[in-house]
Design an enzyme around this catalytic site. Structure first.
Site, PDB file in Angstrom:
ATOM      1  N   HIS A   1       0.827  -1.046  -0.010  1.00 53.06           N
ATOM      2  CA  HIS A   1      -0.070   0.210   0.071  1.00 53.06           C
ATOM      3  C   HIS A   1       0.970   1.119  -0.070  1.00 53.06           C
ATOM      4  O   HIS A   1       0.498   2.336   0.366  1.00 53.06           O
ATOM      5  CB  HIS A   1      -0.852   0.017   1.345  1.00 53.06           C
ATOM      6  CG  HIS A   1      -1.852  -1.069   1.223  1.00 53.06           C
ATOM      7  ND1 HIS A   1      -2.705  -1.610   0.260  1.00 53.06           N
ATOM      8  CD2 HIS A   1      -1.847  -2.106   2.558  1.00 53.06           C
ATOM      9  CE1 HIS A   1      -3.467  -2.603   0.876  1.00 53.06           C
ATOM     10  NE2 HIS A   1      -2.861  -3.086   1.745  1.00 53.06           N
TER      11      HIS A   1
ATOM     12  N   HIS B   1      -7.654  -4.246  -0.734  1.00 49.37           N
ATOM     13  CA  HIS B   1      -7.219  -5.746  -0.976  1.00 49.37           C
ATOM     14  C   HIS B   1      -8.293  -6.285  -2.069  1.00 49.37           C
ATOM     15  O   HIS B   1      -7.904  -7.415  -2.210  1.00 49.37           O
ATOM     16  CB  HIS B   1      -7.169  -6.369   0.250  1.00 49.37           C
ATOM     17  CG  HIS B   1      -6.478  -5.625   1.257  1.00 49.37           C
ATOM     18  ND1 HIS B   1      -7.145  -4.986   2.407  1.00 49.37           N
ATOM     19  CD2 HIS B   1      -5.322  -5.736   1.879  1.00 49.37           C
ATOM     20  CE1 HIS B   1      -6.257  -4.444   3.294  1.00 49.37           C
ATOM     21  NE2 HIS B   1      -5.377  -4.846   3.000  1.00 49.37           N
TER      22      HIS B   1
END
Length: 334
Positions: A59, A222
């Site tokens: 991320h 995700h």
């Protein structure tokens, strides 16, 4: 079938190499606890509460890229899309805490919550005081009636900003720091959109795929399912729906002051992102909402996912004062 392409070395060693890249990029301002894949800033003072975060790799710059002056103080790096372990969190906390308490600040995911809670219990036995804030800004992940079930996504960057300013510059004690970051969390809302999926480093398949003429509203970072899939449409139409949903949720109203974050989830072009930014400004202006500050770029990504998210944080005088203090991190400087 289309296969993902990644410019990596050993797919099983990604987080270690990410950690090494962070240390080099920070150029002397970051220390690694290499055996535990954790990092902390060299700016930490003896009279502050320490702010610790952590989460899965993939991320970037979230989470560790927001360490620095006016940001967080340390971060435990998990494997890609995987929570860091209690051992990592405990070693990092022991290496950084100064006797003034520690604020754990991370996204609201079950694995992160479990491992940080275990760490807090063990640290309490050693008389290290901790408090916890779980970011819950993703409005697509649960209804407003179940706010505490919502996931944390790009809006955590604003929480980092408030926490870093309050702890480092204004020396809030642990309880007061907890209260102001909790207030910020209650006033942050995010929604995302995906045009295409992403793939884990070890995988030859995308974690989800969309048809050529399809987008997904409300996607998670995700690849968690969003609110719906729909046919591709114009940028303006997508952004208007996103702003409508964000404003209805808090709600954000005429006269409110907000900070705005337009976040690239990975592979969207900057050209598209600025077209999106234009419409965000139009919609907020039409509602009489005042844009105090606007950040545009890669802040909370999902590997190579093509898409973006929009975050709004409603300000009061305290939050605005803290937000306006300087921030010098790898992921964001102001």
């Amino acid at each position: 079938m289309r296969k993902p392409k990644k410019l990596l070395n050993d797919p099983n060693n990604v987080r270690q190499e990410v950690m090494q890249g962070l240390v080099y990029a920070y150029n002397g301002k970051l220390t690694a606890i290499a055996d535990y894949c954790a990092v902390y800033g060299n700016h930490i003072s003896n009279d502050q509460v320490v702010v610790i975060s952590g989460g899965g790799s993939g991320h970037e710059p979230t989470f560790a890229g927001f360490i620095g002056e006016g940001g967080i103080d340390g971060c435990a790096l998990g494997e890609v899309f995987t929570s860091p372990s209690p051992d990592q969190i405990i070693e990092l906390t022991k290496a950084t805490e100064k006797g003034n308490g520690v604020l754990f600040l991370y996204g609201n995911y079950s694995g992160d919550g479990m491992n940080f809670d275990i760490s807090a219990e063990i640290l309490a036995e050693e008389n290290i005081a901790t408090k916890t804030i779980r970011a819950t800004d993703d409005i697509a992940s649960a209804p407003l009636s179940k706010l505490s079930d919502r996931r944390g996504v790009a809006g955590i960057m604003f929480l980092y900003k408030i926490a870093g300013a309050a702890s480092q510059f204004e020396k809030y004690n642990l309880e007061n720091l907890y209260q102001v970051v909790a207030k910020a969390n209650a006033n942050v809302r995010t929604i995302g959109v995906a045009l295409d999926g992403c793939a884990l480093p070890q995988s030859n398949n995308f974690n989800f795929e969309l048809d050529e003429n399809e987008i997904e509203i409300g996607i998670g970072i995700h690849g968690e399912a969003g609110l719906r899939r729909q046919a591709m449409t114009s940028s303006d139409e997508v952004v208007k729906e996103m702003i409508d949903r964000l404003c209805d949720d808090l709600p954000f109203q005429t006269g409110d002051r907000v900070c705005v974050l337009i976040n690239n989830l990975g592979a969207l072009s900057n050209t598209e992102l600025l077209v999106i930014t234009r419409k965000v400004g139009i919609e907020l202006n039409n509602r009489g909402i005042v844009s105090h500050d606007i950040a545009v770029g890669h802040f909370c990504t999902s590997l190579e996912m093509s898409g973006f998210s929009i975050t709004l944080m409603k300000l009061d005088d305290e939050l605005q004062r803290l937000y306006d203090l300087p921030c010098q991190t790898l992921g964001w400087r102001k």
